[in-house]
Design a protein around this motif. Sequence first.
Motif, short mmCIF file in Angstrom:
data_model
loop_
_atom_site.label_atom_id
_atom_site.label_comp_id
_atom_site.label_asym_id
_atom_site.label_seq_id
_atom_site.Cartn_x
_atom_site.Cartn_y
_atom_site.Cartn_z
N ASN A 73 28.29 61.97 43.91
CA ASN A 73 26.97 61.98 43.27
C ASN A 73 26.33 63.37 43.25
O ASN A 73 25.15 63.51 42.89
N LEU A 74 27.09 64.38 43.62
CA LEU A 74 26.59 65.75 43.65
C LEU A 74 27.16 66.54 42.46
O LEU A 74 28.36 66.46 42.18
N TYR A 109 21.47 65.86 42.72
CA TYR A 109 22.04 64.75 43.50
C TYR A 109 21.41 63.45 43.05
O TYR A 109 20.19 63.35 42.88
N TYR A 118 18.73 62.62 38.47
CA TYR A 118 19.15 63.49 39.56
C TYR A 118 17.93 64.16 40.17
O TYR A 118 17.01 64.58 39.45
#
Length: 313
Positions: A73-74, A109, A118
């Motif tokens: 998820n980064l 993120y 994000y």
Amino acid sequence: MRFYLLFLIIFSFQVVKAQDSVVKVLDTVKWVQKSTAGLDINEVTFVNWNAGGSNSVSALFNILSSLRYKKENLIWKSSIRTRYGVNKQGNQKLRKTEDELELISTIGYRKDTLTNWYYSGRFNFKTQYSNGYNYPNRDKSISRFMAPGYLFIGGGVEYGKNLEKLSFYFSPLTFKGTFVLDQELADAGSFGVQAAVYDNLKNRIKKGENARTEMGVLITNAYETEVFENIYVRNQLSLYTDYLNSFGNVDVDWEVVFDFKVNDYVKATLGSHIKYDNDIKTQQETAIVDVFVERGAKLQWKQILGVGVTMDL
């Protein structure tokens, strides 16, 4: 019999290196790098041309390089863009037509793979390489390296299913730094910094400041798509307003570029770039020599048109 001859050479050459390379893939770990370099050269020469004309030669060099890292998820994206162009016309001295250096880095993120929102932090830096002049006047430069230089650092949220093609970024807290490291320009109060203070005899009693800091709201949008077959559009919009100094006066930086792909080797580009910064005031010359009156900020506009040959390496 008079002899009329037109010798016209238009040479446009663009080298493009576009490479998407996956350096390492372990589960969801992925590095992607892409680079593009271009060079356009144009020349026009007249000999005994009765309609008149001026010989000219121009060149434009540009580089765009980006690097993306993604793991679960980064996501981290960084890019550098630089452009430099010159023109020589007739007996005139060489003139600058393009001068830009920009660095952008964004880290984001998201909480899971189902959302396209994000939590992001962004770094952006802009400046130029060489002196700029209000041609044909070359006695006094109106800009230099790091005069101005712009720095944006902030945090917020970013939305995009495919961030390379479409993204919306909102930062409620963004620091903006304007740097004018040339003291002569700083003393004149160029680009919104505090000008020098002089006495009645025009002796400087306090130097102009070399930096101006702001804290405000930043909204950006980036969009790239194929609107018709072989016609691509790129849109970049940035809106910024400062909390403390004239909140509501929005600085605008908007660039729209159309790329027309004729075939695998020939490409045309048509672009528009609009800027407005309320801190950059204009000056109007008066009847008294070397005396100017400050006026308000004005809309800045630049139009770009280019045709060239492309080559993938």
